[in-house]
Design an enzyme around this catalytic site. Sequence first.
Site, PDB file in Angstrom:
ATOM      1  N   THR A  86      -2.172 -17.350  14.628  1.00 52.57           N
ATOM      2  CA  THR A  86      -3.131 -17.866  15.611  1.00 52.57           C
ATOM      3  C   THR A  86      -2.895 -19.378  15.722  1.00 52.57           C
ATOM      4  OG1 THR A  86      -4.809 -18.056  13.852  1.00 52.57           O
ATOM      5  CG2 THR A  86      -4.859 -16.081  15.237  1.00 52.57           C
ATOM      6  N   THR A 121      -6.766 -15.812  10.748  1.00 52.73           N
ATOM      7  CA  THR A 121      -7.875 -16.746  10.909  1.00 52.73           C
ATOM      8  C   THR A 121      -8.203 -16.857  12.392  1.00 52.73           C
ATOM      9  OG1 THR A 121      -7.186 -17.980   8.953  1.00 52.73           O
ATOM     10  CG2 THR A 121      -8.660 -19.102  10.491  1.00 52.73           C
ATOM     11  N   GLU A 151      -8.542 -14.090   4.947  1.00 53.42           N
ATOM     12  CA  GLU A 151      -7.725 -14.373   3.761  1.00 53.42           C
ATOM     13  C   GLU A 151      -8.054 -15.756   3.224  1.00 53.42           C
ATOM     14  OE1 GLU A 151      -5.214 -16.763   3.607  1.00 53.42           O
ATOM     15  OE2 GLU A 151      -5.117 -17.377   5.692  1.00 53.42           O
ATOM     16  N   PHE A 249      -9.421 -30.411  -5.178  1.00 55.22           N
ATOM     17  CA  PHE A 249      -9.299 -31.118  -3.904  1.00 55.22           C
ATOM     18  C   PHE A 249      -9.926 -32.507  -3.949  1.00 55.22           C
ATOM     19  CE2 PHE A 249      -8.772 -26.681  -2.998  1.00 55.22           C
ATOM     20  CZ  PHE A 249      -7.711 -26.659  -2.100  1.00 55.22           C
ATOM     21  N   LEU A 250      -9.957 -33.093  -5.132  1.00 51.00           N
ATOM     22  CA  LEU A 250     -10.437 -34.468  -5.275  1.00 51.00           C
ATOM     23  C   LEU A 250      -9.309 -35.395  -5.702  1.00 51.00           C
ATOM     24  CD1 LEU A 250     -14.016 -34.426  -6.884  1.00 51.00           C
ATOM     25  CD2 LEU A 250     -13.364 -35.070  -4.561  1.00 51.00           C
ATOM     26  N   ALA A 252      -6.694 -38.079  -4.636  1.00 52.66           N
ATOM     27  CA  ALA A 252      -6.349 -38.973  -3.530  1.00 52.66           C
ATOM     28  C   ALA A 252      -4.849 -38.921  -3.267  1.00 52.66           C
ATOM     29  CB  ALA A 252      -6.778 -40.405  -3.852  1.00 52.66           C
ATOM     30  N   GLY A 257      -1.918 -31.295   4.921  1.00 51.15           N
ATOM     31  CA  GLY A 257      -1.094 -30.768   6.002  1.00 51.15           C
ATOM     32  C   GLY A 257      -1.032 -29.260   5.899  1.00 51.15           C
ATOM     33  N   CYS A 260      -2.800 -24.390   7.680  1.00 51.92           N
ATOM     34  CA  CYS A 260      -4.210 -23.978   7.719  1.00 51.92           C
ATOM     35  C   CYS A 260      -5.179 -25.114   7.995  1.00 51.92           C
ATOM     36  CB  CYS A 260      -4.580 -23.290   6.400  1.00 51.92           C
ATOM     37  SG  CYS A 260      -3.710 -21.742   6.129  1.00 51.92           S
ATOM     38  N   ARG A 327       4.935 -27.656   8.094  1.00 46.98           N
ATOM     39  CA  ARG A 327       4.025 -27.847   9.215  1.00 46.98           C
ATOM     40  C   ARG A 327       2.966 -28.897   8.870  1.00 46.98           C
ATOM     41  NH1 ARG A 327       2.738 -21.567  10.311  1.00 46.98           N
ATOM     42  NH2 ARG A 327       3.134 -21.548   8.051  1.00 46.98           N
TER      43      ARG A 327
END
Length: 425
Positions: A86, A121, A151, A249-250, A252, A257, A260, A327
Site C-alpha cells: 500500500t 497496512t 501486522e 525507540f528512545l 537519538a 526511515g 512503514c 526506502r
Amino acid sequence: MKVLIIGTGYVGTTTALLFCEMGHDVTGLDLDESKLSMLKSGKLPFYEPGIEDLLKKHLNNGTITFTNNVQTAVKENDVIYICVGTPESKDGSADLSYVKSVAESIGRYINRYKLIVTKSTVPVGTAKQVTQWILASQIKSIPFEVASNPEFLREGSALQDALHPDRVILGTSSHKATLLLKELYKNLTCPLIETSPSAAEMIKYAANSFLALKISYINELGRLCDKLGIDINEVSKGMGLDHRIGNSFLEAGIGYGGSCFPKDVNALIQIANTYQSDLSILNTATQVNQTQPLYFFEKIKENTGDLNHKKVAVLGLSFKPHTDDVRETRSLFIIDYLKKAGAQVHTHDPIVNISLESTVQNATIEETVRDAEAVIICTDWPQYKEADWNDLKDMMKQAVIFDGRNMLDRDKMRSMGYKYYGVGR
C-alpha cells in the site's frame, strides 16, 4: 486449515511461514514470476534473518507452495490473506490499487464461504471498501466476510516478531470470523485482542505513529542537549527506566526511515485531514524527522570545514541493521548533502549493494575509511561496533567520527585519539 497468502514480500512470506509453523497448509500467491521462482527454490527476494531456513524447511515438508494461478488459489483455500503493498500516494494517503485488484480477483473466483483478511497496512474503513469491491466483482452471490489482522513485524527481526508477538489484533464483524481467526492462531500464547475491523486498522497506524513520535521527541531533545552540553544517552536511560515510558525507540540519531513509519505517519495525517481533525503532534514529529539529517550534516560541516574534494566514508546504507531496505533511509539524505558540498563519498554496508552516482561503494570497512578525512555512521550495524577502531584510525587521514546512531562508546573513541561527535552528545 488451508490458507492463501496474496503477496509474497517480507510480510506475506513471514506470515505464510508462521502459519506453516502452526500446522496449517499455506499457498503463497504472486504474479511476479522471478519472485516465485526464487521462493520455490528456497531463496528469498529480500534479506531477512532466519526466514530462508524456515522457507526451505516447509518447502521440504510440503506445507507451503507458491503459485501465480489466482483462480485455483482462491477456490482451494478457506482463509485468504491480503498482504500486498500500500505505497504512499502523492498526497500522503495510502494507495489501495493493489488491494482493490486483489479484492476484485477474489470476487470473480470465490466459490464458497471465505474469510478474507487484510494484513496490509490500510486506512480506516478499508475492510468495508474491500467488501464492496468483492461484492461488485461477484458473478453470483456467495457469502464471505472481511476481517482486519494488522501486522507488527519489524524488518530485521520479522521472524521472531511473528513467532513471539506481543499481541494479535483480530478485527472482525462476526462471531464466526472471530472463531476462525482464533483457530488460526490457537498455538500462540500472546493476548488475542478482539476489535472491530475499523479499530484494528486504526491500531496499526496509531502504534507506528506513536513509535515515530518517540523517535522524533528524543531527537529534538538531542538538539537541545547539544546546546546544553548534556549527553542524551544519559537522559534516555533515565527516562526509559520509567516503566510508563520504556526505553524502546528512545535512541537519538538521524531519524527514522524504512517502508512503514514515514508512510504510515503521513497516511494517518491524511486520514485526519479528510475528517477535518488536526494531528498537530504528528505533523511536528514528521517535520523533526525530515530536518534531522540536515541538522546532523550541519554538525559535520561545522567540525570539518570545507568538504570540497575531501574523502568522506559513510558506513551503513539500510535504514536499520539486519535488513536490505533503503526506502526513506536517512543515509541517502546525508550522502546527498555531502555530494552537494563536493565531498568524495565512499560507502559501505554489510548487505546493501547499490550504485549511487558519483559515490564509491567499497567491499570492506578498511577500504572505505582508508585516507578518509571523516567517517559518518548512518546505520548501527553490529559490524561497526565490533570493528577495530584502533587499527582503522591509522588508515584514516583524519581521525574524525560522526556517529549518527550514538552506537560507539564516546569516551573510548576519544581515548583512542578520535574526534568524536554524536547526536546530543
